[in-house]
Enzyme design. Structure first.
Site, short mmCIF file in Angstrom:
data_model
loop_
_atom_site.label_atom_id
_atom_site.label_comp_id
_atom_site.label_asym_id
_atom_site.label_seq_id
_atom_site.Cartn_x
_atom_site.Cartn_y
_atom_site.Cartn_z
N TYR A 125 -12.43 -2.06 -3.34
CA TYR A 125 -12.88 -2.20 -1.95
C TYR A 125 -14.40 -2.07 -1.82
CZ TYR A 125 -8.36 -2.40 0.49
OH TYR A 125 -7.14 -2.80 1.00
N ASN B 213 -2.02 0.41 6.73
CA ASN B 213 -1.43 -0.80 7.31
C ASN B 213 -0.60 -1.61 6.33
OD1 ASN B 213 -3.54 -1.78 5.85
ND2 ASN B 213 -4.62 -2.74 7.56
N LYS C 95 0.81 -1.22 0.00
CA LYS C 95 0.00 0.00 0.00
C LYS C 95 0.85 1.28 0.00
CE LYS C 95 -3.96 -2.15 2.37
NZ LYS C 95 -4.93 -2.02 3.49
N GLU D 275 -9.82 -10.93 -7.21
CA GLU D 275 -8.87 -9.82 -7.05
C GLU D 275 -7.69 -9.96 -8.01
OE1 GLU D 275 -9.97 -8.89 -2.37
OE2 GLU D 275 -7.97 -9.64 -2.86
N HIS E 268 -2.27 -5.34 1.63
CA HIS E 268 -3.57 -6.02 1.46
C HIS E 268 -3.28 -7.47 1.10
CE1 HIS E 268 -7.54 -7.13 -0.01
NE2 HIS E 268 -6.89 -7.75 -0.98
P1 DAT Z 1 -7.74 -6.58 5.99
O1 DAT Z 1 -7.01 -5.57 5.15
O2 DAT Z 1 -6.91 -7.09 7.13
O3 DAT Z 1 -8.35 -7.69 5.17
P2 DAT Z 1 -10.46 -5.48 6.21
O4 DAT Z 1 -10.77 -6.25 4.97
O5 DAT Z 1 -11.36 -5.64 7.38
O6 DAT Z 1 -8.96 -5.80 6.71
O7 DAT Z 1 -10.41 -3.92 5.89
C1 DAT Z 1 -9.84 -3.47 4.68
C2 DAT Z 1 -9.01 -2.25 4.96
O8 DAT Z 1 -9.86 -1.20 5.43
C3 DAT Z 1 -7.95 -2.41 6.06
O9 DAT Z 1 -6.75 -3.02 5.60
C4 DAT Z 1 -7.74 -1.00 6.47
C5 DAT Z 1 -9.15 -0.40 6.38
N1 DAT Z 1 -9.82 -0.48 7.68
C6 DAT Z 1 -10.36 -1.58 8.27
N2 DAT Z 1 -10.87 -1.30 9.47
C7 DAT Z 1 -10.65 0.03 9.68
C8 DAT Z 1 -10.94 0.93 10.73
N3 DAT Z 1 -11.57 0.54 11.83
N4 DAT Z 1 -10.55 2.22 10.58
C9 DAT Z 1 -9.93 2.64 9.45
N5 DAT Z 1 -9.62 1.83 8.41
C10 DAT Z 1 -9.98 0.55 8.53
MG MG Z 2 -9.87 -7.72 3.82
#
Ligand code: DAT
Ligand code: MG
Length: 140
Positions: free
Chosen positions: A51, A114, A11, A128, A117
């Site tokens: 997303y 973070n 990212k 994807e 992905h």
């Molecule tokens: P992951 O990337 O671990 O699969 P996810 O699919 O739940 O996690 O969420 C996708 C992305 O969205 C994640 O990498 C960062 C963002 N995100 C998730 N939860 C968040 C939050 N509480 N606040 C801000 N960004 C968030």
């Molecule tokens: Mg995810």
């Protein structure tokens, strides 16, 4: 366990800090082979479509803006149980909860920014990968 392919994205927070090589070393050390890789900059529309599953979450707009803010490296990782293995190498979504030694524990700046992905299941991995790569670009 079968050989699988999974979609990974390094990212913007990580590409801007020149962490692509260090993150790729984590994948390779875990036995994941990088079978396709390209550096691109997503448009807001492309990030939004990628997303789309999160469209009703409060962080969706912020997430799409972040993903379109700087270049990303999209890649396909291949290996035994690659989908789950990559999720383990990545660590938990929130770096505060990520196990020591994982990519997110070492490099992520926040739950939103973070560093990586990774696809979460075989169906999403296939979708994807197809979103970013043609079959001709996957070189095992
Ligand atoms: P992951 O990337 O671990 O699969 P996810 O699919 O739940 O996690 O969420 C996708 C992305 O969205 C994640 O990498 C960062 C963002 N995100 C998730 N939860 C968040 C939050 N509480 N606040 C801000 N960004 C968030
Ligand atoms: Mg995810």
């Amino acid at each position: 366990m079968a050989v699988e392919r999974t979609l990974s994205i390094i990212k913007p927070d990580a590409t801007k800090r020149n962490l692509t090589g260090k993150i790729n070393a984590k994948f390779e050390d875990a036995g994941l082979r990088i079978v396709a890789q390209k550096r691109i900059q997503l448009t807001m529309a492309q990030a939004g479509q990628f997303y789309i599953v999160h469209k009703d979450r409060p962080f969706y707009g912020e997430l799409c803006e972040f993903m379109a803010s700087k270049p990303v490296v999209v890649q396909v990782l291949e290996g035994e149980g690659a989908i789950l293995k990559n999720r383990e190498v990545m660590g938990a979504t929130n770096p505060a909860d990520a196990a020591p030694g994982t990519i997110r524990a070492e490099f992520a700046e926040s739950v939103g920014e973070n560093s990586v992905h990774g696809s979460d299941a075989p169906e999403t991995a296939a979708e994807e990968i197809a979103y970013f790569f043609s079959g001709l670009e996957l070189v095992g």
